[in-house]
Design a protein around this motif. Structure first.
Motif, short mmCIF file in Angstrom:
data_model
loop_
_atom_site.label_atom_id
_atom_site.label_comp_id
_atom_site.label_asym_id
_atom_site.label_seq_id
_atom_site.Cartn_x
_atom_site.Cartn_y
_atom_site.Cartn_z
N ILE A 1 0.84 -1.20 0.00
CA ILE A 1 0.00 0.00 0.00
C ILE A 1 0.87 1.24 0.00
N SER A 2 1.95 1.23 0.79
CA SER A 2 2.83 2.39 0.85
C SER A 2 3.62 2.58 -0.44
N THR A 3 3.85 1.50 -1.21
CA THR A 3 4.62 1.64 -2.45
C THR A 3 3.85 2.39 -3.52
N THR B 1 13.19 17.60 -10.73
CA THR B 1 12.66 16.30 -10.29
C THR B 1 12.27 16.33 -8.82
N THR B 2 13.01 17.08 -8.01
CA THR B 2 12.66 17.19 -6.59
C THR B 2 11.31 17.87 -6.42
N ARG B 3 11.08 18.97 -7.13
CA ARG B 3 9.78 19.67 -7.04
C ARG B 3 8.65 18.76 -7.48
N LEU B 4 8.86 18.06 -8.59
CA LEU B 4 7.82 17.18 -9.11
C LEU B 4 7.53 16.04 -8.13
N ASN B 5 8.58 15.45 -7.58
CA ASN B 5 8.39 14.38 -6.61
C ASN B 5 7.69 14.86 -5.35
N THR B 6 8.02 16.08 -4.92
CA THR B 6 7.36 16.65 -3.74
C THR B 6 5.88 16.84 -4.00
N LEU B 7 5.55 17.39 -5.15
CA LEU B 7 4.16 17.65 -5.50
C LEU B 7 3.34 16.36 -5.55
N LEU B 8 3.84 15.39 -6.31
CA LEU B 8 3.10 14.13 -6.45
C LEU B 8 3.12 13.31 -5.17
N GLY B 9 4.27 13.29 -4.49
CA GLY B 9 4.39 12.50 -3.27
C GLY B 9 3.46 12.95 -2.17
N CYS B 10 3.36 14.26 -1.97
CA CYS B 10 2.45 14.77 -0.93
C CYS B 10 1.01 14.41 -1.25
N TYR B 11 0.63 14.54 -2.51
CA TYR B 11 -0.75 14.24 -2.89
C TYR B 11 -1.09 12.77 -2.66
N LEU B 12 -0.19 11.89 -3.07
CA LEU B 12 -0.46 10.46 -2.92
C LEU B 12 -0.41 10.04 -1.45
N ALA B 13 0.56 10.57 -0.71
CA ALA B 13 0.65 10.21 0.71
C ALA B 13 -0.60 10.63 1.47
N LEU B 14 -1.09 11.82 1.19
CA LEU B 14 -2.31 12.29 1.84
C LEU B 14 -3.52 11.47 1.39
N GLY B 15 -3.59 11.18 0.11
CA GLY B 15 -4.72 10.40 -0.40
C GLY B 15 -4.80 9.02 0.22
N ILE B 16 -3.65 8.37 0.40
CA ILE B 16 -3.62 7.04 1.01
C ILE B 16 -3.91 7.13 2.51
N GLY B 17 -3.21 8.04 3.19
CA GLY B 17 -3.36 8.13 4.64
C GLY B 17 -4.75 8.51 5.09
N LEU B 18 -5.42 9.39 4.34
CA LEU B 18 -6.76 9.83 4.73
C LEU B 18 -7.82 8.76 4.51
N ASN B 19 -7.50 7.76 3.71
CA ASN B 19 -8.52 6.77 3.34
C ASN B 19 -8.15 5.34 3.74
N LEU B 20 -7.30 5.20 4.75
CA LEU B 20 -6.90 3.86 5.18
C LEU B 20 -8.07 3.03 5.69
N ASP B 21 -9.04 3.66 6.36
CA ASP B 21 -10.20 2.91 6.85
C ASP B 21 -10.92 2.24 5.70
N PHE B 22 -11.09 2.95 4.60
CA PHE B 22 -11.75 2.38 3.44
C PHE B 22 -10.92 1.26 2.82
N SER C 1 1.63 0.63 10.37
CA SER C 1 2.82 0.43 9.55
C SER C 1 2.74 1.21 8.25
N VAL C 2 1.55 1.27 7.65
CA VAL C 2 1.38 2.02 6.40
C VAL C 2 1.73 3.48 6.60
N LEU C 3 1.20 4.09 7.66
CA LEU C 3 1.45 5.51 7.90
C LEU C 3 2.94 5.80 8.12
#
Length: 492
Positions: A265-267, A303-324, A339-341
């Motif tokens: 899930i974290s990958t 690449t750092t800016r792009l990774n920061t932008l996409l990484g934050c979005y995906l991390a928040l999307g996964i973390g906010l919806n772990l119950d689902f 462990s996922v968080l």
């Protein structure tokens, strides 16, 4: 940046399609039809195969990307590069296979709780190691040729479809568990054969060995690079797989199965990073060959800016919806939520710090990467030994995340100190702030009717707020440029 954008875009699209299939596998299929102990077995086999494949490769994956620019000559079949790339690792595999078979009693003693189950499939781990080795070497060759899209498609799409098919056959009663394990290993092995066919299709399957391959660059230099890369790669594999292996050993295959699902899930967070790194590796090798520090510095920060932008979005999307996410599985798997968080935090830091590791590996000071990886591998093993008996799965996640943070701090400092390159500009803190605001806004959404509806509301709000703030502030110019292009296409 043109070839990076084209190949990166293709790899990103493929990676996201693979992410969707991986979600189906990990959330909707495998945890519904397989018990944690069964998933634990496959995760341990894959970890063992990965470890032995890396040892067999003798660092030739890194060596191939590093030195291929000197071999590139299509009219001569790249001067016998491919047979040289494959030959030494295959000889190494013979030695590794002997060690693997002789060490069977020792390995089974590590997994005493599940030794009967592992014993039945131990030899198949060797088969998986062989095809993992071939897959990695062919993927390296295609990276060097800038043919990365099909390799990504095969690994991210075709392999996951095959694994899904095997799980569905098992769930439907058409395969027993023994048949499923053989299907799983066969599916993984078939991807290596598929890449061979693709390499032949594009006219790059040059298998005739030539002595010219030994004269393009000094043989000692290439073998020396491979030896250092081997130690670095083994350290890297220890860092990424030791947690699964040690959870299986110190806890049980049940624990390894739960941790494996949490780990996958974290990958989801790192897929866009990997898509970019596939093309970044050979590109950075060319920058070093041409001594083009200016373009390398620009590429590093973009690449750092792009990774920061996409990484934050995906991390928040996964973390906010772990119950689902965990509601779609058997209840036992929910034990991996913490462990996922923790893993998400480590992976996000890894992405934000950019391509520091690739810069070091492709640089004239590549030997220092071994120091980072070897030290960190030792620290990772030690942390796992200390934390897993006390904290179980959470201890493994903490150890993995701390390892990722430490190695990236060290590499980022080293790249800045040695080459004057650093990944951050003033836009990175702004992107982090915007992500925090968007995440907090979405987190405040209360439970509404069902987990599915709540997930949709949180995800929609996160996307709208984050995207709107990025466009309003122009924190990353590529976002506005991409939006304008999409609007123009829509109007046309």
């Amino acid at each position: 940046m043109g070839i990076v954008r084209r190949q990166g875009l293709r790899n990103t699209v493929i990676s996201y399609a693979g992410l969707a299939l991986g979600f189906v596998n990990t959330v909707l299929v495998l945890p519904k039809v397989l018990e944690p102990r069964q998933i634990g077995l496959t995760s341990v086999l894959v970890a063992l195969a990965t470890m032995f494949a890396q040892v067999s490769a003798f660092g030739f994956g890194n060596m191939g990307v590093r030195f291929f620019p000197y071999f590139r000559q299509p009219e001569t079949g790249h001067r016998g590069f491919l047979p040289f790339l494959l030959g030494v690792p295959l000889l190494g595999f013979g030695l590794v296979a002997a060690v693997y078979l002789a060490g069977k009693p020792l390995v089974l003693s590590w997994y005493a709780k599940d030794a009967d189950l592992l014993r039945e499939y131990y030899i198949w781990g060797l088969v998986l190691a062989l095809f993992t080795l071939l897959l990695n070497l062919q993927d390296t060759y295609l990276k060097s040729l800038y043919h990365t899209a099909f390799s990504s498609f095969a690994q991210e799409i075709i392999l996951r479809l095959l694994i899904t098919a095997g799980a569905l056959l098992f769930g439907g009663g058409y395969l027993n568990f023994h048949g499923y394990v053989l299907w799983y290993i066969g599916a993984s092995s078939s991807i290596a054969l598929l890449l061979t066919l693709y390499t032949a299709y594009i006219g790059e399957l040059h298998l005739r060995p030539t002595r010219a391959a030994l004269r393009v660059r000094p043989l000692g230099e290439m073998l020396s690079f491979g030896a250092f890369a081997l130690l670095g790669n083994v350290s890297g594999v220890i860092i990424t797989t030791i947690d699964s292996l040690m959870v299986g050993s110190k806890v049980s295959f049940d624990g390894a199965g739960i941790y494996s699902v949490a780990f996958f899930i974290s990958t989801a967070l790192v897929l866009p990073f990997r898509a970019l790194y596939k093309i970044a590796f050979p590109l950075l090798a060319d920058y070093w060959k041409d001594n083009d520090h200016a373009r390398m510095a620009d590429f590093y920060q973009r690449t750092t800016r792009l990774n920061t932008l996409l990484g934050c979005y995906l991390a928040l999307g996964i973390g906010l919806n772990l119950d689902f996410i965990f509601a779609q599985m058997k209840p036992a798997y929910a034990a991996g939520a913490t462990s996922v968080l923790i893993l998400l935090a480590g992976r996000l830091f890894d992405g934000i710090t950019g391509v520091n590791g690739l810069i070091v590996v492709t640089s004239p000071r590549y030997r220092y990467d071994l120091v980072f990886n070897a030290s960190l591998a030792g620290a990772t093993v030690l942390m796992n030994l200390l934390l897993i008996p006390r904290l179980g799965l959470t201890g493994a996640a903490v150890a993995a995340s701390v390892a990722m943070v430490l190695i990236n701090i060290a590499r980022t400092w080293f790249v800045w100190h040695s080459f004057g390159l650093q990944p951050f500009d003033k836009r990175v803190p702004l992107i982090l702030l915007l992500a925090a605001v968007a995440g907090l806004t979405a987190w405040l959404v209360p439970f509404v009717h069902s987990l599915f509806v709540t997930m949709l509301l949180r995800s929609t709000l996160l996307t709208a707020v984050y995207g709107g703030l990025l466009l309003l502030t122009n924190a990353e110019p590529q976002v506005r440029e991409t939006m304008q292009k999409l609007l123009k296409r829509g109007a046309a």
